[in-house]
Design a protein around this motif. Structure first.
Motif, mmCIF file in Angstrom:
data_model
loop_
_atom_site.group_PDB
_atom_site.id
_atom_site.type_symbol
_atom_site.label_atom_id
_atom_site.label_comp_id
_atom_site.label_asym_id
_atom_site.label_seq_id
_atom_site.Cartn_x
_atom_site.Cartn_y
_atom_site.Cartn_z
ATOM 1 N N LEU A 74 -10.853 33.877 -58.314
ATOM 2 C CA LEU A 74 -9.579 34.591 -56.258
ATOM 3 C C LEU A 74 -8.978 35.207 -56.948
ATOM 4 O O LEU A 74 -7.658 34.493 -57.770
ATOM 5 N N LEU A 86 -5.455 36.441 -55.528
ATOM 6 C CA LEU A 86 -4.647 35.718 -54.753
ATOM 7 C C LEU A 86 -3.277 36.398 -54.373
ATOM 8 O O LEU A 86 -1.973 36.133 -55.835
ATOM 9 N N THR A 136 -0.547 35.035 -49.360
ATOM 10 C CA THR A 136 -1.261 34.615 -48.936
ATOM 11 C C THR A 136 -2.263 33.711 -49.469
ATOM 12 O O THR A 136 -2.232 32.991 -50.531
ATOM 13 N N THR A 137 -2.306 32.608 -47.797
ATOM 14 C CA THR A 137 -2.938 31.560 -48.460
ATOM 15 C C THR A 137 -4.286 31.223 -47.873
ATOM 16 O O THR A 137 -4.547 31.960 -46.707
ATOM 17 N N PRO A 138 -5.139 31.080 -48.625
ATOM 18 C CA PRO A 138 -6.635 30.409 -48.217
ATOM 19 C C PRO A 138 -6.676 29.688 -47.489
ATOM 20 O O PRO A 138 -5.998 28.823 -47.254
ATOM 21 N N PHE A 161 -11.608 26.303 -49.310
ATOM 22 C CA PHE A 161 -11.968 28.181 -49.709
ATOM 23 C C PHE A 161 -12.576 27.597 -51.126
ATOM 24 O O PHE A 161 -13.571 29.140 -51.751
ATOM 25 N N PHE A 184 -11.790 36.856 -47.703
ATOM 26 C CA PHE A 184 -11.081 36.015 -46.036
ATOM 27 C C PHE A 184 -11.384 36.811 -45.026
ATOM 28 O O PHE A 184 -10.939 38.018 -45.287
ATOM 29 N N GLN A 204 -6.839 39.716 -48.447
ATOM 30 C CA GLN A 204 -7.422 39.055 -47.400
ATOM 31 C C GLN A 204 -7.788 37.780 -48.872
ATOM 32 O O GLN A 204 -9.080 37.169 -49.062
ATOM 33 N N GLY A 205 -7.753 38.564 -50.171
ATOM 34 C CA GLY A 205 -8.231 36.814 -50.998
ATOM 35 C C GLY A 205 -9.439 37.378 -51.552
ATOM 36 O O GLY A 205 -10.071 36.881 -50.633
ATOM 37 N N ALA A 228 -8.083 33.487 -44.598
ATOM 38 C CA ALA A 228 -6.480 33.544 -45.243
ATOM 39 C C ALA A 228 -5.982 34.277 -44.447
ATOM 40 O O ALA A 228 -5.568 34.973 -43.860
#
Length: 387
Positions: free
Chosen positions: A242, A244, A248-250, A254, A272, A304-305, A347
């Motif tokens: 993943l 990131l 950006t916070t999932p 997640f 996400f 968007q991760g 996300a």
């Protein structure tokens, strides 16, 4: 008692699976495995049994065939995809086993010599098979070496592979992110992924210190998001990756989302849903436009991760070493191996760049950069334009 299923036949296109049983009847095989095409193996040694299975598939019109053993737990759909891809430019493909044999052999044309006169079970199986290929005037591709299970002492390693089948490495490229990194690492640690790797590009603030305090693995890499992520991915040990951005916070679940999305062999990667953090008035419009792009074009971006299997990331060559547009180029390459899907879970990404430059200016700058990319303008020139 139903004997072992010691040989699979997979054909392509259509990717139909057939199980050739060593012991037990086809009816018993279907009762055990469900609605699967089961056949009894032919008589003779292993080579003759594989050759008969291949000839049967060829006689039914198969164009690409993989014969796969059942004692290699490291095989997944990405290995099979790479094997099928190899048959686009080779007559045969082999997956070497660590003991000198092979866990997979693929063919797009008949080569009986590869199954004849081989010392099956010995340490020279692959060497002898490759010699037979060359003598027949054919070309063979080679996959990565994997371990199979032959002896009781092989079982612990095999069990570790199976346990790690959905392990996740989270990779965060960072450069002077001391303000945003603590909250992100706290969120990630609550879910407990296999590992968190912070790839630092030369921060002069407390980024590295904060990452180490959160027990993240810190590596140093040349400045540049692509080079930082590539360096980290080369050291990652999880089955899934993943990527990131630090802002950006999932979603909280997640890991479950990633596992669910990547369970389908047809899916090459995922991301996400895009959501902005902040009080930007135009946020709903921006989010709707991103949703529309993902739905129509299947091209989510790095904010968007992005997540995918580690093997498929390595197979496409990772991120291009570009200063901009590296995520778009990676997604376009991934789409050759299957759709890149967007999860309904969001996300949340900082709206700082939109707030700093203004919505209209940022939007049109992105469109100009995209147009230049599709026209073949170099990434270095686009980066200068962005600055």
């Amino acid at each position: 008692m139903l004997g072992r299923a010691s040989c699979y036949i997979m054909t392509h296109p259509g990717t139909r699976m057939r199980v050739h049983l060593d012991g037990g009847t086809p009816a018993e095989g279907r009762a055990w495995l469900g609605d699967v095409d089961c056949h009894s193996q032919s008589d003779g040694d292993l080579g003759n049994r594989m050759q008969c299975a291949v000839e049967l598939a060829l006689s039914e019109g198969a164009r690409r065939i993989l014969v796969v053993g059942t004692d290699c737990p490291s095989i997944d759909e990405s290995v099979l995809e790479m094997a099928f891809d190899s048959l686009d430019h080779a007559d045969l493909v082999f997956g070497p086993a660590a003991d000198g044999g092979y866990y997979l052999v693929g063919q797009c044309r008949s080569c009986p010599a590869v199954f004849s006169g081989i010392d099956w079970g010995g340490p020279q199986v692959l060497v002898q098979s490759l010699a037979a290929v060359r003598k027949s005037g054919f070309h063979a591709a080679i996959l990565e070496v994997l371990s199979d299970v032959d002896l009781p002492e092989d079982l612990p390693a095999a069990n570790a592979v199976l346990t790690a089948g959905t392990s996740l490495s989270v990779i965060i490229p960072a450069l002077n992110e001391e303000l945003r990194l603590p909250s992100l690492l706290d969120c990630l640690n609550q879910s407990g992924p296999h590992e968190i790797i912070v790839a630092d590009g030369g921060s002069i603030d407390r980024t590295v210190e904060i990452a180490k305090q959160a027990e993240a693995r810190v590596i140093c890499a040349p400045k540049g998001r692509a080079s930082q992520m590539n360096r980290a991915s080369a050291m990652a040990t999880g089955e899934f990756l993943l990527f990131l951005h630090a802002d950006t916070t999932p979603p909280p679940d997640f890991q479950q989302v990633i596992t669910r999305m990547l369970q389908s062999p047809a899916t090459s990667a995922g991301a996400f849903r895009f959501e902005l953090i902040g009080d930007l008035p135009s946020a709903p419009l921006i989010e709707s436009l991103v949703d529309l792009r993902c739905h129509l074009l299947g091209t989510p971006y790095g904010d968007q991760g992005l997540f995918m299997r580690r093997r498929i990331f390595q197979h496409v060559g990772g991120y291009p070493d570009w200063p901009v547009m590296e995520d778009l180029h990676l997604v376009r390459r991934l789409k050759h191996h299957g759709p890149v899907r967007t999860a309904p879970e969001a996300a949340r990404t900082s709206a700082r760049r939109w707030e700093e430059c203004g919505t209209v200016r940022t939007f049109f700058r992105h469109q100009m950069m995209l147009a230049a990319y599709h026209l073949g303008v170099s990434a270095k020139f686009i980066a200068r334009f962005r600055r």
